[in-house]
Each structure stands twice: as C-alpha cells, then as structure tokens.
Design a protein around this motif. Structure first.
Motif, PDB file in Angstrom:
ATOM      1  N   VAL A 228       0.824  -1.219   0.000  1.00 44.32           N
ATOM      2  CA  VAL A 228       0.000   0.000   0.000  1.00 44.32           C
ATOM      3  C   VAL A 228       0.854   1.263   0.000  1.00 44.32           C
ATOM      4  N   ARG A 229       1.960   1.252   0.751  1.00 45.59           N
ATOM      5  CA  ARG A 229       2.796   2.471   0.799  1.00 45.59           C
ATOM      6  C   ARG A 229       3.418   2.774  -0.564  1.00 45.59           C
ATOM      7  N   ALA A 230       3.808   1.715  -1.274  1.00 44.49           N
ATOM      8  CA  ALA A 230       4.378   1.911  -2.616  1.00 44.49           C
ATOM      9  C   ALA A 230       3.306   2.425  -3.574  1.00 44.49           C
ATOM     10  N   VAL A 231       2.088   1.884  -3.461  1.00 41.82           N
ATOM     11  CA  VAL A 231       0.970   2.343  -4.305  1.00 41.82           C
ATOM     12  C   VAL A 231       0.693   3.828  -4.040  1.00 41.82           C
ATOM     13  N   GLU A 232       0.691   4.199  -2.768  1.00 45.18           N
ATOM     14  CA  GLU A 232       0.449   5.604  -2.404  1.00 45.18           C
ATOM     15  C   GLU A 232       1.545   6.506  -2.978  1.00 45.18           C
ATOM     16  N   LYS A 233       2.788   5.987  -2.959  1.00 45.25           N
ATOM     17  CA  LYS A 233       3.926   6.761  -3.479  1.00 45.25           C
ATOM     18  C   LYS A 233       3.737   7.081  -4.971  1.00 45.25           C
ATOM     19  N   ILE A 234       3.327   6.066  -5.746  1.00 47.50           N
ATOM     20  CA  ILE A 234       3.117   6.291  -7.189  1.00 47.50           C
ATOM     21  C   ILE A 234       1.964   7.256  -7.418  1.00 47.50           C
ATOM     22  N   CYS A 235       0.874   7.066  -6.676  1.00 49.42           N
ATOM     23  CA  CYS A 235      -0.296   7.943  -6.854  1.00 49.42           C
ATOM     24  C   CYS A 235       0.089   9.394  -6.579  1.00 49.42           C
ATOM     25  N   GLN A 236       0.883   9.588  -5.533  1.00 51.08           N
ATOM     26  CA  GLN A 236       1.336  10.936  -5.165  1.00 51.08           C
ATOM     27  C   GLN A 236       2.201  11.523  -6.281  1.00 51.08           C
ATOM     28  N   MET A 237       3.126  10.704  -6.777  1.00 57.03           N
ATOM     29  CA  MET A 237       4.034  11.160  -7.819  1.00 57.03           C
ATOM     30  C   MET A 237       3.287  11.545  -9.095  1.00 57.03           C
ATOM     31  N   LYS A 238       2.235  10.768  -9.429  1.00 63.76           N
ATOM     32  CA  LYS A 238       1.477  11.024 -10.657  1.00 63.76           C
ATOM     33  C   LYS A 238       0.325  12.012 -10.424  1.00 63.76           C
ATOM     34  N   GLY A 239       0.177  12.474  -9.178  1.00 63.40           N
ATOM     35  CA  GLY A 239      -0.903  13.423  -8.873  1.00 63.40           C
ATOM     36  C   GLY A 239      -2.276  12.797  -9.010  1.00 63.40           C
ATOM     37  N   ILE A 240      -2.382  11.517  -8.608  1.00 63.11           N
ATOM     38  CA  ILE A 240      -3.642  10.783  -8.751  1.00 63.11           C
ATOM     39  C   ILE A 240      -4.237  10.515  -7.380  1.00 63.11           C
ATOM     40  N   ASN A 241      -5.532  10.736  -7.254  1.00 62.01           N
ATOM     41  CA  ASN A 241      -6.222  10.390  -6.010  1.00 62.01           C
ATOM     42  C   ASN A 241      -6.783   8.975  -6.173  1.00 62.01           C
ATOM     43  N   PRO A 242      -6.223   7.983  -5.411  1.00 61.63           N
ATOM     44  CA  PRO A 242      -6.658   6.596  -5.604  1.00 61.63           C
ATOM     45  C   PRO A 242      -8.132   6.378  -5.273  1.00 61.63           C
ATOM     46  N   GLN A 243      -8.708   7.317  -4.486  1.00 57.30           N
ATOM     47  CA  GLN A 243     -10.140   7.197  -4.177  1.00 57.30           C
ATOM     48  C   GLN A 243     -10.995   7.537  -5.399  1.00 57.30           C
ATOM     49  N   LYS A 244     -10.412   8.313  -6.325  1.00 55.04           N
ATOM     50  CA  LYS A 244     -11.217   8.809  -7.446  1.00 55.04           C
ATOM     51  C   LYS A 244     -10.793   8.246  -8.792  1.00 55.04           C
ATOM     52  N   SER A 245      -9.650   7.539  -8.828  1.00 54.37           N
ATOM     53  CA  SER A 245      -9.150   7.045 -10.110  1.00 54.37           C
ATOM     54  C   SER A 245      -9.164   5.522 -10.122  1.00 54.37           C
ATOM     55  N   ASN A 246      -9.414   4.965 -11.295  1.00 51.48           N
ATOM     56  CA  ASN A 246      -9.288   3.509 -11.419  1.00 51.48           C
ATOM     57  C   ASN A 246      -7.815   3.138 -11.425  1.00 51.48           C
ATOM     58  N   LEU A 247      -7.443   2.159 -10.617  1.00 49.94           N
ATOM     59  CA  LEU A 247      -6.077   1.661 -10.632  1.00 49.94           C
ATOM     60  C   LEU A 247      -6.052   0.373 -11.456  1.00 49.94           C
ATOM     61  N   ALA A 248      -4.911   0.102 -12.079  1.00 52.73           N
ATOM     62  CA  ALA A 248      -4.790  -1.115 -12.891  1.00 52.73           C
ATOM     63  C   ALA A 248      -3.616  -1.948 -12.395  1.00 52.73           C
ATOM     64  N   ILE A 249      -3.782  -3.269 -12.484  1.00 52.83           N
ATOM     65  CA  ILE A 249      -2.702  -4.165 -12.070  1.00 52.83           C
ATOM     66  C   ILE A 249      -2.368  -5.120 -13.218  1.00 52.83           C
ATOM     67  N   ILE A 250      -1.098  -5.558 -13.222  1.00 51.70           N
ATOM     68  CA  ILE A 250      -0.651  -6.540 -14.215  1.00 51.70           C
ATOM     69  C   ILE A 250      -0.581  -7.900 -13.544  1.00 51.70           C
ATOM     70  N   CYS A 251      -1.220  -8.884 -14.152  1.00 51.75           N
ATOM     71  CA  CYS A 251      -1.152 -10.267 -13.680  1.00 51.75           C
ATOM     72  C   CYS A 251      -0.314 -11.080 -14.663  1.00 51.75           C
ATOM     73  N   TYR A 252       0.222 -12.204 -14.188  1.00 52.47           N
ATOM     74  CA  TYR A 252       1.028 -13.049 -15.083  1.00 52.47           C
ATOM     75  C   TYR A 252       0.138 -13.717 -16.127  1.00 52.47           C
TER      76      TYR A 252
END
Length: 201
Positions: free
Chosen positions: A45-69
C-alpha cells in the motif's frame, strides 16, 4: 539505476535485482506491449500511495490497474463472470485493460473504487517480473495523456527524466506510442471506453 533486460531471454540475475527493489516497496519503470509504464508491488500500500502521489492521482477517485502473469489467479483480485473470462482469454496476453469489480483480496486502497483494471501484457519482461514477485504489479503509463512524445519511448530519456523519482528503470528496447484498449466488463454489456492499440476479438 538503468538496467538492460532483453525481452526474448530475460537474464535471471537482472530480474532478481528488480524483484529486490519491488519487494522493498520500490518504484520501477518497465516496458509493456504498449507504452513504458511505472509500477510497484500492487499489494504494498505504501508503494501504491507513493506512485499515486508522484502522478498526482487520487486513488479514491481514479481507477487503478494491475498486471497479472496470466488469468489463472485472476479471481484473487477481481470478480469475473464466465462471459468476461472468455473474452479475456481470447484477447490476452495483449494490449488491453479490462475493468472488473474488485475482490476482497486487494488492499483497501483499491476497494474504495470498487473496480480494478486488469492487464496481462504480451511482454516477456514484465510478465517474468510478476511471476517471480508472486504478486500483481500496479501499473500506470509513464506518459500523461497529453504528452505522447519522444522521451516516453526511449528508455534512456525516460531514465534521465525519472531517475530521481523512481528506484530503477528497465531498458527493454524502444517502447510504443499507443496505449492499451480499455474494456469495461463491470456489466454484461462489455463496452470499449478507450480504443487503443488492441483490437478486441
């Protein structure tokens, strides 16, 4: 740090270096089958928050995407019905992001949105990383929608721009310009919400 990794045959030693960074909550820029992207361990979660902060994205308001194998452990992170699964199976690995309802396994930072984007890119480097990490990787394009310019395709220029913001940049050759095609699978009427590189079968 800039690391060269060859997509045809990723060097296990270099892959291990990247995994170490991801396990430590670090941020990594890597190639996909569309554009270069920035990511981290999706369950940190802390790493996710770090990226959101860097990209100026509010995770509460933006769709996040993940990569699966692949699609085998998909149900851990998203709720997927038979029709959506068949559609994904036919089109993945490939340049698509499928929007699905989140499952209970994802950290709370994702659940506030109730939806998550799922990617299985046709790129050996990022899929090897996901497999070795054992967790999905949160993913966001390096570029912003209005600046699909030179530096976003050249790993050395990406490294110049981001070296103070991320822990590691992977040079996997030149990247593409075109983003993934986004398909909303949260209802039974599948809808393309952004036409990108992928042509849906």
């Amino acid at each position: 740090m800039l690391i060269k990794i060859y997509p045809e045959n990723p060097n296990p030693r270099e892959i291990d270096k990247v995994i170490e960074v991801l396990r430590d909550g670090g941020l990594v820029i890597y190639p996909t089958d569309t554009v270069y992207a920035i990511g981290c361990d999706a369950l940190n979660v802390r790493a996710v928050e770090k990226i959101c902060q860097m990209k100026g994205i509010n995770p509460q308001k933006s769709n996040l995407a993940i990569i699966c194998y692949d699609l085998s452990n998909l149900s851990e992170y998203a709720k997927v019905n038979n029709a959506a699964f068949k559609l994904m199976k036919k089109n993945l690995p490939g340049p698509f992001t499928f929007i699905l309802p989140t499952s209970s396994e994802l950290p709370k930072i994702y659940k506030n949105r109730k939806e998550v984007g799922i990617r299985v890119p046709d790129n050996n480097i990022i899929r090897t990383l996901v497999k070795e990490l054992g967790n999905p990787i949160l993913t966001m394009s390096v570029h912003d929608d209005d600046d699909m310019i030179e530096y976003t395709t050249d790993p050395e220029l990406i490294h110049e721009k981001y070296e103070d913001l991320v822990d590691l940049v992977i040079d996997g050759g030149y990247g593409g310009f075109e983003a993934s095609t986004v398909v909303d699978c949260t209802t039974d009427d599948f809808e393309i919400i952004r036409q990108g590189k992928g042509i849906l079968e």
